[in-house]
Design a protein around this motif. Structure first.
Motif, PDB file in Angstrom:
ATOM      1  N   THR A  11       0.914  -1.062  -0.026  1.00 16.12           N
ATOM      2  CA  THR A  11      -0.096   0.043  -0.098  1.00 16.12           C
ATOM      3  C   THR A  11       1.028   1.003  -0.121  1.00 16.12           C
ATOM      4  N   TYR A  12       0.813   2.183  -0.973  1.00 13.26           N
ATOM      5  CA  TYR A  12       1.217   3.432  -0.988  1.00 13.26           C
ATOM      6  C   TYR A  12       0.301   4.447  -0.671  1.00 13.26           C
ATOM      7  N   GLU A  13       0.469   5.514   0.041  1.00 14.15           N
ATOM      8  CA  GLU A  13      -0.508   6.570   0.481  1.00 14.15           C
ATOM      9  C   GLU A  13      -0.024   7.851   0.097  1.00 14.15           C
ATOM     10  N   ARG A  14      -0.812   8.888  -0.077  1.00 13.42           N
ATOM     11  CA  ARG A  14      -0.629  10.088  -0.239  1.00 13.42           C
ATOM     12  C   ARG A  14       0.313  10.242  -1.626  1.00 13.42           C
ATOM     13  N   ILE A  15       0.103   9.449  -2.722  1.00 16.41           N
ATOM     14  CA  ILE A  15       0.764   9.457  -3.943  1.00 16.41           C
ATOM     15  C   ILE A  15       0.675  10.770  -4.785  1.00 16.41           C
ATOM     16  N   SER A  16       1.711  11.298  -5.286  1.00 21.48           N
ATOM     17  CA  SER A  16       1.476  12.272  -6.079  1.00 21.48           C
ATOM     18  C   SER A  16       1.181  11.972  -7.746  1.00 21.48           C
ATOM     19  N   PRO A  17       0.103  12.426  -8.200  1.00 25.44           N
ATOM     20  CA  PRO A  17      -0.258  11.932  -9.557  1.00 25.44           C
ATOM     21  C   PRO A  17       0.857  12.168 -10.442  1.00 25.44           C
ATOM     22  N   ALA A  18       1.792  13.105 -10.305  1.00 27.51           N
ATOM     23  CA  ALA A  18       2.949  13.182 -11.214  1.00 27.51           C
ATOM     24  C   ALA A  18       4.017  12.162 -11.175  1.00 27.51           C
ATOM     25  N   SER A  19       3.937  11.129  -9.969  1.00 25.02           N
ATOM     26  CA  SER A  19       4.931  10.235  -9.839  1.00 25.02           C
ATOM     27  C   SER A  19       4.363   8.756  -9.930  1.00 25.02           C
ATOM     28  N   LEU A  20       3.124   8.847 -10.259  1.00 23.14           N
ATOM     29  CA  LEU A  20       2.289   7.417 -10.269  1.00 23.14           C
ATOM     30  C   LEU A  20       2.862   6.478 -11.278  1.00 23.14           C
ATOM     31  N   MET A  21       2.993   6.939 -12.517  1.00 26.65           N
ATOM     32  CA  MET A  21       3.365   6.251 -13.587  1.00 26.65           C
ATOM     33  C   MET A  21       4.799   5.696 -13.381  1.00 26.65           C
ATOM     34  N   ALA A  22       5.953   6.488 -12.868  1.00 19.27           N
ATOM     35  CA  ALA A  22       7.230   5.953 -12.583  1.00 19.27           C
ATOM     36  C   ALA A  22       7.146   4.922 -11.507  1.00 19.27           C
ATOM     37  N   PHE A  41      -6.497  -1.473 -12.273  1.00 19.72           N
ATOM     38  CA  PHE A  41      -5.559  -1.529 -13.741  1.00 19.72           C
ATOM     39  C   PHE A  41      -4.687  -2.450 -13.616  1.00 19.72           C
ATOM     40  N   SER A  42      -3.849  -3.123 -14.628  1.00 22.46           N
ATOM     41  CA  SER A  42      -2.895  -4.001 -14.462  1.00 22.46           C
ATOM     42  C   SER A  42      -1.398  -3.572 -14.634  1.00 22.46           C
ATOM     43  N   SER A  43      -1.602  -2.113 -15.552  1.00 25.36           N
ATOM     44  CA  SER A  43      -0.471  -1.399 -15.900  1.00 25.36           C
ATOM     45  C   SER A  43      -0.717   0.121 -16.391  1.00 25.36           C
ATOM     46  N   MET A  44       0.124   1.057 -16.318  1.00 34.12           N
ATOM     47  CA  MET A  44      -0.234   2.340 -16.758  1.00 34.12           C
ATOM     48  C   MET A  44      -0.795   2.583 -18.168  1.00 34.12           C
ATOM     49  N   GLU A  45      -0.223   1.405 -18.982  1.00 35.50           N
ATOM     50  CA  GLU A  45      -0.657   1.491 -20.277  1.00 35.50           C
ATOM     51  C   GLU A  45      -2.120   0.864 -20.658  1.00 35.50           C
ATOM     52  N   SER A  46      -2.455   0.015 -19.819  1.00 29.81           N
ATOM     53  CA  SER A  46      -3.662  -0.808 -20.118  1.00 29.81           C
ATOM     54  C   SER A  46      -4.744  -0.139 -20.165  1.00 29.81           C
ATOM     55  N   ARG A  47      -5.783  -0.588 -21.116  1.00 32.02           N
ATOM     56  CA  ARG A  47      -6.876   0.272 -21.047  1.00 32.02           C
ATOM     57  C   ARG A  47      -8.257  -0.708 -20.780  1.00 32.02           C
ATOM     58  N   GLN A  48      -7.819  -2.154 -20.011  1.00 29.50           N
ATOM     59  CA  GLN A  48      -8.888  -2.791 -19.920  1.00 29.50           C
ATOM     60  C   GLN A  48      -8.917  -2.542 -18.247  1.00 29.50           C
ATOM     61  N   THR A  49      -9.543  -1.585 -17.878  1.00 30.77           N
ATOM     62  CA  THR A  49      -9.686  -1.023 -16.859  1.00 30.77           C
ATOM     63  C   THR A  49     -11.356  -0.856 -16.254  1.00 30.77           C
ATOM     64  N   GLU A  50     -11.360  -0.590 -14.903  1.00 25.34           N
ATOM     65  CA  GLU A  50     -12.600  -0.299 -14.569  1.00 25.34           C
ATOM     66  C   GLU A  50     -12.586   0.715 -13.536  1.00 25.34           C
ATOM     67  N   ALA A  51     -13.368   1.869 -13.682  1.00 22.45           N
ATOM     68  CA  ALA A  51     -13.233   2.977 -12.664  1.00 22.45           C
ATOM     69  C   ALA A  51     -14.582   3.165 -11.981  1.00 22.45           C
ATOM     70  N   ARG A  52     -14.396   3.299 -10.691  1.00 21.86           N
ATOM     71  CA  ARG A  52     -15.974   3.445 -10.075  1.00 21.86           C
ATOM     72  C   ARG A  52     -15.785   4.899  -9.309  1.00 21.86           C
ATOM     73  N   PHE A  53     -16.959   5.703  -9.300  1.00 23.02           N
ATOM     74  CA  PHE A  53     -17.120   6.513  -8.756  1.00 23.02           C
ATOM     75  C   PHE A  53     -18.440   6.727  -7.711  1.00 23.02           C
ATOM     76  N   GLN A  54     -18.183   7.050  -6.669  1.00 22.13           N
ATOM     77  CA  GLN A  54     -19.164   7.128  -5.697  1.00 22.13           C
ATOM     78  C   GLN A  54     -20.017   8.232  -5.847  1.00 22.13           C
ATOM     79  N   LEU A  55     -21.682   8.085  -6.196  1.00 21.50           N
ATOM     80  CA  LEU A  55     -22.502   9.105  -6.201  1.00 21.50           C
ATOM     81  C   LEU A  55     -22.713   9.996  -4.946  1.00 21.50           C
ATOM     82  N   ALA A  56     -23.234  11.091  -4.993  1.00 20.88           N
ATOM     83  CA  ALA A  56     -23.328  11.784  -3.850  1.00 20.88           C
ATOM     84  C   ALA A  56     -24.670  11.504  -3.170  1.00 20.88           C
ATOM     85  N   ASN A  57     -25.427  10.629  -3.706  1.00 23.71           N
ATOM     86  CA  ASN A  57     -26.593  10.105  -2.985  1.00 23.71           C
ATOM     87  C   ASN A  57     -26.350   9.040  -1.886  1.00 23.71           C
ATOM     88  N   ARG A  58     -25.105   8.282  -2.027  1.00 23.34           N
ATOM     89  CA  ARG A  58     -24.547   7.272  -1.290  1.00 23.34           C
ATOM     90  C   ARG A  58     -24.296   7.710   0.073  1.00 23.34           C
TER      91      ARG A  58
END
Length: 231
Positions: free
Chosen positions: A69-80, A132-149
């Motif tokens: 587990t890595y926490e408080r990751i910078s989006p800029a350093s995620l790929m590396a 996701f399996s890698s930064m290049e992969s497009r076989q991904t699933e993203a889930r966004f919690q809606l405000a009514n939950r």
């Protein structure tokens, strides 16, 4: 213990307090109006906004050496970071049934609810997540919690919820960059009067319960134990 925590959450929901008020409360109402307010005091309505705290980005996966587990990751350093983890002998994702363990990227957030002249902000421990399996992969699933939950109901991870639910928006085949961009776009759509007055920060998510929650939970456990002792 799960039953006790669930009982505690139900009690807390019934006596929930306003965390933040953005408007001056109206004059003291009449007796009949107070009775009407009492009957509707639990009917807080979502305002339809979620603000994602991008400084709470967390990456989790099962490596060959164990859970990582890595926490408080910078989006800029995620790929590396992901590339380095995939190259490591022990940090590579664990394979099960010839399939590699997926990365899970999640982020905390806040939402708002209103009742009459009052507005409160609610912490969301897992507001969005992507697998996701890698930064290049497009076989991904993203889930966004809606405000009514309700955040009080968000005990189960949104990555473990079934697809047939009205509390999630599920998007397939996003890149990680597109996922981050969607979070940023959603933040830009939140009115400045709300986003600039958020009292919740990354440190608030360091523990599952606040100090006041812990005290209330301890009192709830004590009450339940006393009932069993004297029955």
């Amino acid at each position: 213990m799960r039953k006790i925590i669930r009982h505690f959450r139900q009690k807390r929901r019934a006596a929930e307090t306003v965390i933040q008020s953005y408007q001056t409360p109206p004059p003291s109402p009449s007796h009949s109006h107070r009775a009407q307010q009492k009957n509707t005091q639990q009917q807080w309505q979502p305002m339809g906004h979620i603000y994602y705290l991008l400084d709470t980005l967390k990456l989790c996966y099962q490596s060959k050496a164990g859970l990582v587990t890595y926490e408080r990751i910078s989006p800029a350093s995620l790929m590396a970071l992901c590339e380095e983890l995939l190259d490591g002998k022990l940090t590579q994702p664990q394979e099960m049934h010839q399939l590699s363990s997926l990365f899970t990227l999640s982020v905390c957030g806040v939402s708002w609810e209103e009742l009459g002249h009052q507005t409160r902000v609610k912490a969301i421990p897992e507001a969005a997540a992507m697998r996701f399996s890698s930064m290049e992969s497009r076989q991904t699933e993203a889930r966004f919690q809606l405000a009514n939950r309700r955040s009080d109901d968000a005990i189960t991870s949104i990555t473990e919820l079934g697809a047939l639910t009205n509390s999630l928006q599920i998007v397939h085949n996003l890149s990680v960059e597109q996922f981050i961009a969607m979070l940023e776009k959603a933040n830009n759509g939140v009115p400045a009067t709300l986003s600039k007055a958020i009292p919740i920060k990354a440190d608030n998510f360091a523990q599952a319960l606040t100090q006041s929650d812990k005290k209330a939970l301890a009192q709830t456990i004590k009450t339940i134990e006393s009932r069993y002792l004297y029955t």
